[in-house]
Structures are given as C-alpha cells and as structure tokens.
Design a protein around this motif. Structure first.
Motif, PDB file in Angstrom:
ATOM      1  N   GLY A 107       1.031  -1.291  -0.098  1.00 43.04           N
ATOM      2  CA  GLY A 107       0.072   0.037  -0.013  1.00 43.04           C
ATOM      3  C   GLY A 107       0.863   1.193   0.037  1.00 43.04           C
ATOM      4  N   ASN A 108       0.328   2.320   0.738  1.00 44.49           N
ATOM      5  CA  ASN A 108       1.094   3.539   0.573  1.00 44.49           C
ATOM      6  C   ASN A 108       2.519   3.456   1.413  1.00 44.49           C
ATOM      7  OD1 ASN A 108      -0.344   4.702  -1.387  1.00 44.49           O
ATOM      8  ND2 ASN A 108      -2.079   5.463   0.096  1.00 44.49           N
ATOM      9  N   SER A 109       2.263   2.648   2.641  1.00 41.05           N
ATOM     10  CA  SER A 109       3.423   2.652   3.344  1.00 41.05           C
ATOM     11  C   SER A 109       3.201   1.214   4.171  1.00 41.05           C
ATOM     12  CB  SER A 109       2.991   3.787   4.700  1.00 41.05           C
ATOM     13  OG  SER A 109       1.764   3.056   5.472  1.00 41.05           O
ATOM     14  N   VAL A 110       4.794   0.819   4.428  1.00 39.96           N
ATOM     15  CA  VAL A 110       5.148  -0.341   5.077  1.00 39.96           C
ATOM     16  C   VAL A 110       5.879  -0.217   6.191  1.00 39.96           C
ATOM     17  CG1 VAL A 110       6.391  -2.560   4.475  1.00 39.96           C
ATOM     18  CG2 VAL A 110       5.184  -1.306   2.540  1.00 39.96           C
ATOM     19  N   ASP A 111       5.384  -1.004   7.151  1.00 40.10           N
ATOM     20  CA  ASP A 111       5.823  -1.245   8.434  1.00 40.10           C
ATOM     21  C   ASP A 111       7.323  -1.675   8.489  1.00 40.10           C
ATOM     22  OD1 ASP A 111       6.754  -1.220  11.258  1.00 40.10           O
ATOM     23  OD2 ASP A 111       4.923  -2.665  11.636  1.00 40.10           O
ATOM     24  N   GLY A 112       8.108  -0.931   8.960  1.00 37.09           N
ATOM     25  CA  GLY A 112       9.711  -1.481   8.787  1.00 37.09           C
ATOM     26  C   GLY A 112       9.918  -2.886   9.521  1.00 37.09           C
ATOM     27  N   THR A 113       9.288  -3.027  10.490  1.00 32.19           N
ATOM     28  CA  THR A 113       9.456  -4.240  11.380  1.00 32.19           C
ATOM     29  C   THR A 113       8.947  -5.553  10.403  1.00 32.19           C
ATOM     30  OG1 THR A 113       7.102  -4.374  12.376  1.00 32.19           O
ATOM     31  CG2 THR A 113       9.262  -3.219  13.506  1.00 32.19           C
ATOM     32  N   VAL A 114       8.057  -5.452   9.556  1.00 29.49           N
ATOM     33  CA  VAL A 114       7.797  -6.386   8.631  1.00 29.49           C
ATOM     34  C   VAL A 114       8.891  -6.692   7.441  1.00 29.49           C
ATOM     35  CG1 VAL A 114       6.216  -7.218   7.008  1.00 29.49           C
ATOM     36  CG2 VAL A 114       5.454  -6.004   8.906  1.00 29.49           C
ATOM     37  N   MET A 115       9.691  -5.668   7.179  1.00 25.01           N
ATOM     38  CA  MET A 115      10.786  -5.963   6.206  1.00 25.01           C
ATOM     39  C   MET A 115      12.218  -6.608   6.762  1.00 25.01           C
ATOM     40  SD  MET A 115       9.913  -4.023   3.652  1.00 25.01           S
ATOM     41  CE  MET A 115      11.039  -3.101   2.873  1.00 25.01           C
TER      42      MET A 115
END
Length: 129
Positions: A107-115
């Motif tokens: 989407g428009n943003s991604v949570d860095g902890t998921v990366m």
C-alpha cells in the motif's frame, strides 16, 4: 535485414503465460543464481541487496498463470489494495549483473519491522550460494 529468427510477440506472450510468478521470495531465482554464480570468479560474486519501489494503478485482476486474483497487498501483516510494487534485487559490486529475488505488492506505507525478516532471509539465502 534480420539475421536471427526471433519469435513473434504473440509467441512470447503465450510462453510467458505458463510462467508462474507469485509475490514473495522467488526461490527459483536463487536456483538460477547458484548456476550463474558458479561460473564467476570469487571477486565477481560480491553483491549487494537493493530494493526499489514503484507506484502502480490500483486494480483487481485475475492472473491466469497462477490462478489467483491479484490486487490485494501481499506483504505480511498488511491489508488493503495495492498502490505500489516493492522489488528486491541482488546486484554485483565488482561485475555487472543483477537478479530480482523477491517482490511484494504494498500500500502507501510499509511497517519496517515487517521488512526485517524478509531482508535477513534474502541475505541468508544469498550467503548460502
């Protein structure tokens, strides 16, 4: 003036229809890299992990090759409709090569902890080659 017999656009399209590309880590790309890297000198094997994002037009479509409806976010722990594509690539540092090893729809943003687990998994797989 053509010296090499090349397939038509439609022939290429038909062949591509049978390829399966499912969002996530592309295990087959690592199999290919293992073969490719076996022919390189040690210095040419040094690589970096890069990622790139591009905007997409939100839509829902049926993808015949994988038998799925695409258009929803595929990165873990996120929901909604796709607005971006996120591509991870390995690229040679001392030689010119690059290979897409994973991609996700976001989407428009991604949570860095998921990366973090994705990046660590890609680094682990690259180191094993």
């Amino acid at each position: 003036q053509q010296r090499y017999p090349l397939p038509s656009v439609r022939t290429l399209q038909r062949r591509l229809e049978s390829l399966t590309f499912v969002p996530g880590i592309l295990s087959q790309a690592f199999d290919y890299l293992r073969l490719k890297v076996s022919e390189l000198w040690e210095k040419e094997r040094v690589c970096c992990l890069t990622l790139d994002e591009m905007a997409t037009t939100p839509s829902i479509e049926y993808h015949a090759s994988c038998g799925q409806v695409l258009g929803n976010i595929t990165i873990p722990d996120h929901t909604g409709y796709v607005t971006h594509g996120l591509v991870f690539m390995l690229a040679g540092v001392a030689s010119r090569w690059k290979q897409t090893v994973a991609y996700y729809f976001t989407g428009n943003s991604v949570d860095g902890t998921v990366m973090k687990p994705i990046v660590l998994d890609l680094i682990r797989r690259a180191a094993e080659i």
